[in-house]
Write a protein that holds these residues in place. Structure first.
Motif, short mmCIF file in Angstrom:
data_model
loop_
_atom_site.label_atom_id
_atom_site.label_comp_id
_atom_site.label_asym_id
_atom_site.label_seq_id
_atom_site.Cartn_x
_atom_site.Cartn_y
_atom_site.Cartn_z
N VAL A 56 -7.56 10.68 -2.54
CA VAL A 56 -5.91 11.20 -2.71
C VAL A 56 -5.54 10.61 -1.46
N LEU A 57 -6.22 10.42 -0.19
CA LEU A 57 -5.50 9.90 1.06
C LEU A 57 -5.23 8.48 0.75
N PHE A 58 -6.14 7.63 0.25
CA PHE A 58 -5.99 6.22 -0.03
C PHE A 58 -4.79 6.26 -0.96
N VAL A 59 -4.60 6.94 -2.05
CA VAL A 59 -3.57 6.70 -2.88
C VAL A 59 -2.38 6.93 -2.01
N VAL A 60 -2.19 7.84 -1.22
CA VAL A 60 -0.80 8.04 -0.35
C VAL A 60 -0.64 6.78 0.75
N ARG A 61 -1.82 6.11 1.05
CA ARG A 61 -1.72 4.88 2.18
C ARG A 61 -1.23 3.82 1.20
N ILE A 62 -1.79 3.40 0.14
CA ILE A 62 -1.36 2.53 -0.65
C ILE A 62 0.17 2.53 -1.18
N ARG A 63 0.20 3.74 -1.88
CA ARG A 63 1.65 4.00 -2.29
C ARG A 63 2.76 3.59 -1.02
N GLY A 64 2.53 3.90 0.00
CA GLY A 64 3.42 3.97 1.04
C GLY A 64 3.62 2.39 1.31
N ARG A 65 2.20 1.63 1.30
CA ARG A 65 2.54 0.17 1.68
C ARG A 65 3.58 -0.44 0.65
N LEU A 66 3.14 -0.27 -0.60
CA LEU A 66 3.92 -0.69 -1.50
C LEU A 66 5.19 -0.49 -1.49
N GLN A 67 5.67 0.72 -1.24
CA GLN A 67 7.28 1.12 -1.21
C GLN A 67 7.94 0.47 0.05
N GLN A 68 7.06 0.19 1.04
CA GLN A 68 7.48 -0.48 2.32
C GLN A 68 7.76 -2.16 2.15
N GLU A 69 7.37 -2.39 0.90
CA GLU A 69 7.43 -3.90 0.64
C GLU A 69 6.84 -4.96 1.82
N VAL A 70 5.80 -4.80 2.33
CA VAL A 70 5.07 -5.30 3.41
C VAL A 70 3.80 -6.05 2.45
N GLY A 71 3.53 -7.14 3.44
CA GLY A 71 2.56 -7.93 2.66
C GLY A 71 2.75 -8.94 1.74
N SER A 72 1.86 -10.07 1.64
CA SER A 72 2.09 -11.11 1.12
C SER A 72 2.04 -10.71 -0.67
N ALA A 73 2.49 -11.59 -1.51
CA ALA A 73 2.37 -11.33 -3.02
C ALA A 73 0.77 -11.18 -3.27
N GLU A 74 0.07 -11.65 -2.78
CA GLU A 74 -1.47 -11.91 -3.20
C GLU A 74 -1.85 -10.53 -2.62
N GLU A 75 -1.54 -9.91 -1.44
CA GLU A 75 -2.04 -8.77 -1.01
C GLU A 75 -1.53 -7.45 -1.70
N ARG A 76 -0.20 -7.55 -2.32
CA ARG A 76 0.39 -6.54 -2.93
C ARG A 76 -0.48 -6.56 -4.43
N GLN A 77 -0.78 -7.53 -4.92
CA GLN A 77 -1.45 -7.66 -6.11
C GLN A 77 -2.68 -6.81 -6.24
N LYS A 78 -3.46 -7.30 -4.95
CA LYS A 78 -4.82 -6.60 -4.67
C LYS A 78 -4.57 -5.09 -4.33
N TRP A 79 -3.57 -4.60 -3.85
CA TRP A 79 -3.24 -3.25 -3.61
C TRP A 79 -2.75 -2.68 -5.03
N GLN A 80 -2.24 -3.19 -5.69
CA GLN A 80 -1.86 -2.51 -7.03
C GLN A 80 -3.14 -2.35 -7.70
N LEU A 81 -4.09 -3.27 -7.82
CA LEU A 81 -5.21 -3.28 -8.55
C LEU A 81 -6.16 -1.89 -8.11
N LEU A 82 -6.09 -1.81 -6.77
CA LEU A 82 -6.99 -0.78 -5.91
C LEU A 82 -6.33 0.64 -6.47
N LEU A 83 -5.33 0.60 -6.19
CA LEU A 83 -4.50 1.63 -6.53
C LEU A 83 -4.40 2.36 -8.03
N ALA A 84 -4.41 1.25 -8.85
CA ALA A 84 -4.80 1.84 -10.38
C ALA A 84 -6.15 2.21 -10.65
#
Length: 254
Positions: A56-84
């Motif tokens: 649950v904490l991991f979900v909160v952290r990853i959602r926060g990163r995605l909302q802040q629009e930080v990271g490269s396109a490759e990193e964001r894609q990886k975060w999306q997969l981990l979140l799902a």
């Protein structure tokens, strides 16, 4: 804790009572102090396993990163997969993450009440309770003050207890704790009178947040020979440390 005090009494420890003619109070344990009606409540976080809580904490952290629009396109894609993957794992365990996150403020308030509400059954009653006394600055009227906590080390080397597990004690003037966490048994009038006082303890400034106040009528010290030796050693250590600070350290004279 309770067994510690029982063994202390039966071992024939140094026991000195003050105002022995005082009216005996209702003997309480620390578990009696919280308001029972505030202790039972739904807490969905309590039912989570450590792994589920981490997810649950991991979900909160990853959602926060995605909302802040930080990271490269490759990193964001990886975060999306981990979140799902993490959300799917929680769903398979029957956990609705969005609902759970919506309950944070509700649960926080319930926990606050559980930790601060005092048992009204003992408000204004004469009680007797054993614990560990922490010296505190006197009140403006000159009355000596201490705080009583259920375990040795609280508020110094350990975090402070919940407010309804701390008692602000107004002493009757013929005794005061000589060192931090001196074991005592106190008798007096207990009232629900929340207070917060910032004071210096072993590890620095600490907010002493207490739900109760006790006007003492009787003090019994429960000090052992080991307590006295430990207190003397700590005093010697403090004096030595102060000397080292003034001289620039133990090696300063070399």
């Amino acid at each position: 804790m309770r067994s510690w005090f029982c063994s202390a009494v039966f071992a024939g420890l140094v026991l000195s009572g003050h105002d022995a003619a005082a009216t005996p109070g209702t003997a309480l344990d620390w578990a009696d102090l919280p308001d029972p009606s505030a202790q039972v409540f739904d807490d969905p976080y309590r039912d989570l396993s450590p792994e589920q809580f981490d997810d649950v904490l991991f979900v909160v952290r990853i959602r926060g990163r995605l909302q802040q629009e930080v990271g490269s396109a490759e990193e964001r894609q990886k975060w999306q997969l981990l979140l799902a993957e993490t959300e799917d794992a929680l769903v398979s365990d029957g956990i609705d993450v969005d609902w759970l996150l919506d309950q944070r403020e509700v649960v926080t308030e319930r926990r606050r009440k559980a930790g601060t509400s005092g048992n009204p059954q003992f408000d204004g009653r004469t009680i007797t309770l054993a614990g560990f006394a922490i010296p505190a600055p006197s009140d403006p009227d000159g009355r000596p003050v201490a705080y009583l906590v259920p375990e040795r080390g609280m508020c110094s080397h350990m975090p402070p207890p919940p407010p309804n597990q701390m008692i602000r004690v107004r002493l009757n003037g013929d005794w005061a704790p000589r060192y931090f966490h001196e074991p005592v048994r106190l008798t007096g009038t207990l009232t629900i009178e929340p207070s917060v006082q910032n004071m210096m303890v072993v590890d620095g400034l600490m907010p002493m947040n207490a739900t109760f106040q006790l006007e003492t009528e009787r003090v019994e010290t429960l000090e052992t020979e080991a307590d006295r030796l430990e207190w003397k050693q700590r005093a010697a250590d403090r004096i030595r440390a102060a000397g080292n600070r003034k001289t620039g350290g133990a090696q300063a004279s070399k």
